[in-house]
Design an enzyme around this catalytic site. Structure first.
Site, PDB file in Angstrom:
ATOM      1  N   GLY A  14       0.844  -1.202   0.000  1.00 33.04           N
ATOM      2  CA  GLY A  14       0.000   0.000   0.000  1.00 33.04           C
ATOM      3  C   GLY A  14       0.875   1.247   0.000  1.00 33.04           C
ATOM      4  O   GLY A  14       1.877   1.293   0.699  1.00 33.04           O
ATOM      5  N   ARG A  75       0.636  -5.408  -6.125  1.00 29.61           N
ATOM      6  CA  ARG A  75       0.854  -6.701  -5.464  1.00 29.61           C
ATOM      7  C   ARG A  75       1.197  -7.710  -6.563  1.00 29.61           C
ATOM      8  O   ARG A  75       0.714  -7.599  -7.684  1.00 29.61           O
ATOM      9  CB  ARG A  75      -0.403  -7.130  -4.725  1.00 29.61           C
ATOM     10  CG  ARG A  75      -0.839  -6.093  -3.691  1.00 29.61           C
ATOM     11  CD  ARG A  75      -1.928  -6.603  -2.793  1.00 29.61           C
ATOM     12  NE  ARG A  75      -2.632  -5.514  -2.129  1.00 29.61           N
ATOM     13  CZ  ARG A  75      -2.154  -4.800  -1.120  1.00 29.61           C
ATOM     14  NH1 ARG A  75      -0.962  -5.048  -0.641  1.00 29.61           N
ATOM     15  NH2 ARG A  75      -2.868  -3.836  -0.556  1.00 29.61           N
ATOM     16  N   ASP A 106       5.617  -4.894   5.733  1.00 29.07           N
ATOM     17  CA  ASP A 106       6.014  -6.224   6.151  1.00 29.07           C
ATOM     18  C   ASP A 106       6.102  -7.242   4.999  1.00 29.07           C
ATOM     19  O   ASP A 106       7.117  -7.929   4.830  1.00 29.07           O
ATOM     20  CB  ASP A 106       4.984  -6.686   7.195  1.00 29.07           C
ATOM     21  CG  ASP A 106       5.416  -7.943   7.880  1.00 29.07           C
ATOM     22  OD1 ASP A 106       6.429  -7.895   8.589  1.00 29.07           O
ATOM     23  OD2 ASP A 106       4.755  -8.983   7.677  1.00 29.07           O
ATOM     24  N   THR A 128       4.481   2.302   5.536  1.00 25.67           N
ATOM     25  CA  THR A 128       3.076   1.875   5.524  1.00 25.67           C
ATOM     26  C   THR A 128       2.342   2.754   6.508  1.00 25.67           C
ATOM     27  O   THR A 128       2.885   3.081   7.572  1.00 25.67           O
ATOM     28  CB  THR A 128       2.907   0.393   5.918  1.00 25.67           C
ATOM     29  OG1 THR A 128       1.542   0.189   6.341  1.00 25.67           O
ATOM     30  CG2 THR A 128       3.788  -0.037   7.076  1.00 25.67           C
ATOM     31  N   ASP A 130       0.046   1.893   8.348  1.00 20.15           N
ATOM     32  CA  ASP A 130      -0.460   1.099   9.474  1.00 20.15           C
ATOM     33  C   ASP A 130       0.403   1.155  10.738  1.00 20.15           C
ATOM     34  O   ASP A 130      -0.079   0.885  11.830  1.00 20.15           O
ATOM     35  CB  ASP A 130      -0.605  -0.368   9.062  1.00 20.15           C
ATOM     36  CG  ASP A 130      -1.734  -0.572   8.075  1.00 20.15           C
ATOM     37  OD1 ASP A 130      -2.528   0.368   7.886  1.00 20.15           O
ATOM     38  OD2 ASP A 130      -1.837  -1.669   7.503  1.00 20.15           O
ATOM     39  N   ASP A 132       2.587  -1.033  11.624  1.00 22.47           N
ATOM     40  CA  ASP A 132       2.415  -2.383  12.178  1.00 22.47           C
ATOM     41  C   ASP A 132       3.708  -3.206  12.180  1.00 22.47           C
ATOM     42  O   ASP A 132       3.657  -4.429  12.221  1.00 22.47           O
ATOM     43  CB  ASP A 132       1.326  -3.128  11.381  1.00 22.47           C
ATOM     44  CG  ASP A 132       1.664  -3.226   9.898  1.00 22.47           C
ATOM     45  OD1 ASP A 132       2.635  -2.583   9.456  1.00 22.47           O
ATOM     46  OD2 ASP A 132       0.944  -3.934   9.174  1.00 22.47           O
ATOM     47  N   ARG A 174      -6.301  -3.090   9.934  1.00 25.36           N
ATOM     48  CA  ARG A 174      -6.968  -4.395  10.075  1.00 25.36           C
ATOM     49  C   ARG A 174      -6.471  -5.133  11.310  1.00 25.36           C
ATOM     50  O   ARG A 174      -7.251  -5.705  12.058  1.00 25.36           O
ATOM     51  CB  ARG A 174      -6.713  -5.254   8.829  1.00 25.36           C
ATOM     52  CG  ARG A 174      -7.554  -4.888   7.657  1.00 25.36           C
ATOM     53  CD  ARG A 174      -7.040  -5.544   6.416  1.00 25.36           C
ATOM     54  NE  ARG A 174      -5.681  -5.107   6.120  1.00 25.36           N
ATOM     55  CZ  ARG A 174      -5.061  -5.221   4.955  1.00 25.36           C
ATOM     56  NH1 ARG A 174      -5.677  -5.798   3.963  1.00 25.36           N
ATOM     57  NH2 ARG A 174      -3.835  -4.795   4.766  1.00 25.36           N
TER      58      ARG A 174
HETATM   59  O1  F6P Z   1      -1.735  -1.697   4.648  1.00 22.37           O
HETATM   60  C1  F6P Z   1      -2.197  -0.422   4.421  1.00 22.37           C
HETATM   61  C2  F6P Z   1      -3.684  -0.411   4.253  1.00 22.37           C
HETATM   62  O2  F6P Z   1      -4.020   0.922   3.968  1.00 22.37           O
HETATM   63  C3  F6P Z   1      -4.526  -0.953   5.410  1.00 22.37           C
HETATM   64  O3  F6P Z   1      -4.646  -0.072   6.489  1.00 22.37           O
HETATM   65  C4  F6P Z   1      -5.828  -1.243   4.723  1.00 22.37           C
HETATM   66  O4  F6P Z   1      -6.580  -2.174   5.442  1.00 22.37           O
HETATM   67  C5  F6P Z   1      -5.382  -1.763   3.382  1.00 22.37           C
HETATM   68  O5  F6P Z   1      -4.102  -1.201   3.149  1.00 22.37           O
HETATM   69  C6  F6P Z   1      -6.282  -1.459   2.231  1.00 22.37           C
HETATM   70  O6  F6P Z   1      -5.763  -2.099   1.114  1.00 22.37           O
HETATM   71  P1  F6P Z   1      -6.203  -1.769  -0.392  1.00 22.37           P
HETATM   72  O7  F6P Z   1      -5.620  -0.430  -0.746  1.00 22.37           O
HETATM   73  O8  F6P Z   1      -5.604  -2.860  -1.185  1.00 22.37           O
HETATM   74  O9  F6P Z   1      -7.694  -1.719  -0.406  1.00 22.37           O
END
Ligand code: F6P
Length: 322
Positions: A14, A75, A106, A128, A130, A132, A174
């Site tokens: 992300g 991805r 990660d 990121t 997050d 995390d 999440r």
């Molecule tokens: O990992 C970063 C993040 O923004 C999370 O907080 C979120 O749940 C996820 O990516 C959303 O992913 P996508 O952009 O693939 O919908």
């Protein structure tokens, strides 16, 4: 000092505000030291397609303050396979790239570890929203996202007070509640729900009722996406307390925007240190922040360090919003 001639940089996972500042730092530090720097477009997936271009000083002009990533991100299922990783290594070797800097989270670091095992010199920069990753106090992009949410909370507070309503804000996260935690404390939220702590619905309703009895005109509830069903929470709050309630899902708004000074500074420092590390022959390290110091942790170790949730911040937020 190792004579290194060509390195590459990619962003993966992300996107996070500050990725561009990190790319700029890698490119400019490399060129300053006489190294050719290549940009890989669209993460590992672009790497497997050979979507790689040489970068110049001007390629990274005017990006330090921009969110997103000029290299793009994606991805890749193919890169998860051994065959995909071997193919990626061969593509890098064919162009003569000796070192790779990956800016991501990660999952991106786990991929990077596999490339390191195949003999590519690698350095990881944590990015990121997050926050995390257990080995570093902060990841690039997190503070900007928390700032965006705190700003949204302040705005919701205005309308919450004006109508005497409750406002439930769903934020990203999440498995990690840090965005909710930091923005919730900064925004003076009454209740913060995070995936790391079991939801106590009784306390939640009781706190809202206490506020109502005291004539409180605003109730802000911040919900990390992985902790509870936001719309059910809203319904429950209305039914149990009689307080009119609205839901706001902030979604991908949290991923964009101008990076904060904090994110730009750390991204710049890490990009600089990443290239200097490759130049002295260091490889297989994830850069991070510990107690305001830039630290290097072996990637294998870094991806296995469990993130510890800061319960004290949650307690402070609870007490200060009585
Ligand atoms: O990992 C970063 C993040 O923004 C999370 O907080 C979120 O749940 C996820 O990516 C959303 O992913 P996508 O952009 O693939 O919908």
């Amino acid at each position: 000092m190792i004579k290194i001639k060509k390195i590459a940089v990619l962003t993966s996972g992300g996107d996070a505000p500050g990725m561009n500042a990190a790319i700029r730092a890698v490119v400019r530090t490399g060129i300053y030291n006489g190294i050719e720097v290549y940009g890989v477009n669209m993460g590992y997936s672009g790497l497997l397609e050979g979507n790689i271009k040489k970068m110049e000083l001007s390629s990274v002009a005017d990006i330090i303050h921009r969110g997103g990533t000029i290299l793009g991100t994606a991805r890749s299922d193919e890169f998860e396979t051994k065959a995909g990783q071997q193919k990626a290594k061969n593509i890098l070797k064919d162009i003569g790239i000796e070192g790779l800097v990956v800016i991501g989270g990660d999952g991106s670091f786990r991929g990077l570890l596999e490339l390191a095992k195949l003999g590519i010199k690698v350095i990881g920069i944590p990015a990121t929203i997050d926050n995390d990753m257990g080995y570093t106090d902060f990841t690039i992009g997190f503070m900007t996202a928390a700032e965006t949410v705190a700003d949204a909370i302040s705005k919701l507070r205005d309308t919450s007070s004006a109508h005497g309503r409750a406002n439930v804000v769903e934020v990203m996260g999440r498995d990690c509640g840090d965005i909710a935690l930091y923005s919730g404390l900064a925004g003076g939220a009454e209740t913060i729900f995070v995936p790391e702590v079991n939801v106590d619905y009784k306390d939640f309703i009781e706190k809202a009722m206490q506020g109502k009895r005291r004539g409180k005109r605003h109730h802000i509830i911040v919900v990390a996406e992985g902790s509870a069903n936001t719309f059910e929470l809203c319904k429950m709050l209305e039914e149990e307390t009689g307080i009119e309630t609205r839901v706001t899902v902030l979604g991908h708004v949290q991923r964009g925007g101008t990076p904060t000074v904090f994110d730009r500074i750390w991204a710049s420092r890490m990009g600089y240190v990443a290239v200097n590390s490759l130049m002295v022959g260091d490889s297989g390290f994830a850069l991070g922040i510990r107690c305001n110091e830039l630290v290097k942790t072996e990637i294998e170790k870094a991806v296995n360090i469990k993130k510890i949730f800061n319960k004290e911040i949650l307690e402070i937020a609870e007490i200060l919003s009585i």
